[in-house]
Design an enzyme around this catalytic site. Structure first.
Site, PDB file in Angstrom:
ATOM      1  CG  HIS A   1       2.264  -0.009   4.288  1.00 55.47           C
ATOM      2  ND1 HIS A   1       1.937  -0.981   5.222  1.00 55.47           N
ATOM      3  CD2 HIS A   1       1.139   0.748   4.124  1.00 55.47           C
ATOM      4  CE1 HIS A   1       0.680  -0.814   5.614  1.00 55.47           C
ATOM      5  NE2 HIS A   1       0.171   0.228   4.969  1.00 55.47           N
TER       6      HIS A   1
ATOM      7  CG  ASP B   1      -2.041  -0.947   1.182  1.00 52.73           C
ATOM      8  OD1 ASP B   1      -2.042  -1.799   0.278  1.00 52.73           O
ATOM      9  OD2 ASP B   1      -2.915  -0.870   2.065  1.00 52.73           O
TER      10      ASP B   1
END
Length: 263
Positions: free
Chosen positions: A213, A73
């Site tokens: 991430h 993400d």
């Protein structure tokens, strides 16, 4: 008179020899850069069989083999290109959920993700909690990101991942793409610790969707071991859509197919 005649014959012979030498040059010298039988069309490197791009390998059947979907993400970011190289080295496909603002900052990285065969998802334009926005504002966040991704890559995102994993029912129902959640949260954004991220990512089962991430250096540093260890266990690294099989618009998925499962 005789001498002039002899000189004329000599000169004629020299001219004839030059002419014959030119006509006797190899055909390839005259036709280099052209394809015989095709008219005067210039050839290119793509005409060579060696330059033909090999077909992409078929995705594994996650109902028969162990699969995991690694997802990242908040990018594209500083470490994304290095991550793409690692994934390529391990023949791994992943899913990237992109922030619209970051796509506008790094359009080339978004293009590289698509070119490498990874899946692209929409993670809103500015990472706002969609439950705190009106329906129109939430749709605008997603639309602006979709437009940024299309402009950068030429392709539309195939999934939506709402920030914090929450999305209003009305907004979810209005989507024309599936929603991707997760079953394993590495908490890499919180710990910023390579060993803890590695340990968390490896606590998976077949069909897991792992949340990470690619904007954190510690996550990048965890990836070589994660890829090597899970690969050694026989896991195939696939995209979320490959893992799920045939995700439906407006439906949220936290896991995917696995051996012995239904569908």
């Amino acid at each position: 008179m005789a001498s002039r005649s002899t000189a004329f014959r000599f000169l004629t012979s020299v001219v004839l020899l030059f002419f014959l030498a030119g006509c006797g040059a190899p055909l390839s010298e005259h036709w280099s850069g052209y394809r015989l039988g095709q008219g005067a069309e210039p050839s290119t490197a793509a005409d060579s069989p060696a330059a033909a791009k090999p077909p992409a390998p078929a995705a594994p059947d996650c109902r028969k083999v162990k699969c995991v979907a690694l997802t990242f993400d908040d990018g594209p970011g500083t470490y994304t290109e290095a991550l793409l190289k690692l994934l390529d080295e391990h023949n791994a496909k992943a899913t990237f959920f992109l922030i619209g603002k970051n796509v506008e900052k790094h359009p080339g990285i978004a293009r590289d993700e698509v070119a490498a065969g990874h899946e692209i998802g929409n993670h809103t334009y500015s990472h706002q909690d969609l439950t705190e926005l009106s329906l129109a504002a939430g749709q605008r966040e997603l639309r602006k990101t979709e437009e940024a991704i299309k402009k950068a890559t030429g392709a539309a995102p195939t999934l939506v991942r709402p920030p914090y994993g929450v999305i209003p029912k009305g907004l979810k129902k209005s989507l024309d793409v599936p929603v991707a959640l997760w079953s394993v949260d590495t908490l890499d954004w919180k710990t910023r610790d390579t060993k803890k991220t590695t340990k968390a990512a490896e606590k998976i089962v077949p069909g897991s969707i792992v949340l990470m991430h690619d904007i954190h250096k510690s996550t990048l540093e965890a990836m070589p071991k994660i890829l090597a260890d899970l690969g050694a266990q026989g896991y195939h690294f696939v995209t979320v859509s490959q893992l799920v099989g045939n995700p439906k618009p407006g439906i949220a998925y936290g896991t995917g197919r696995h051996p012995g499962g239904k569908g």
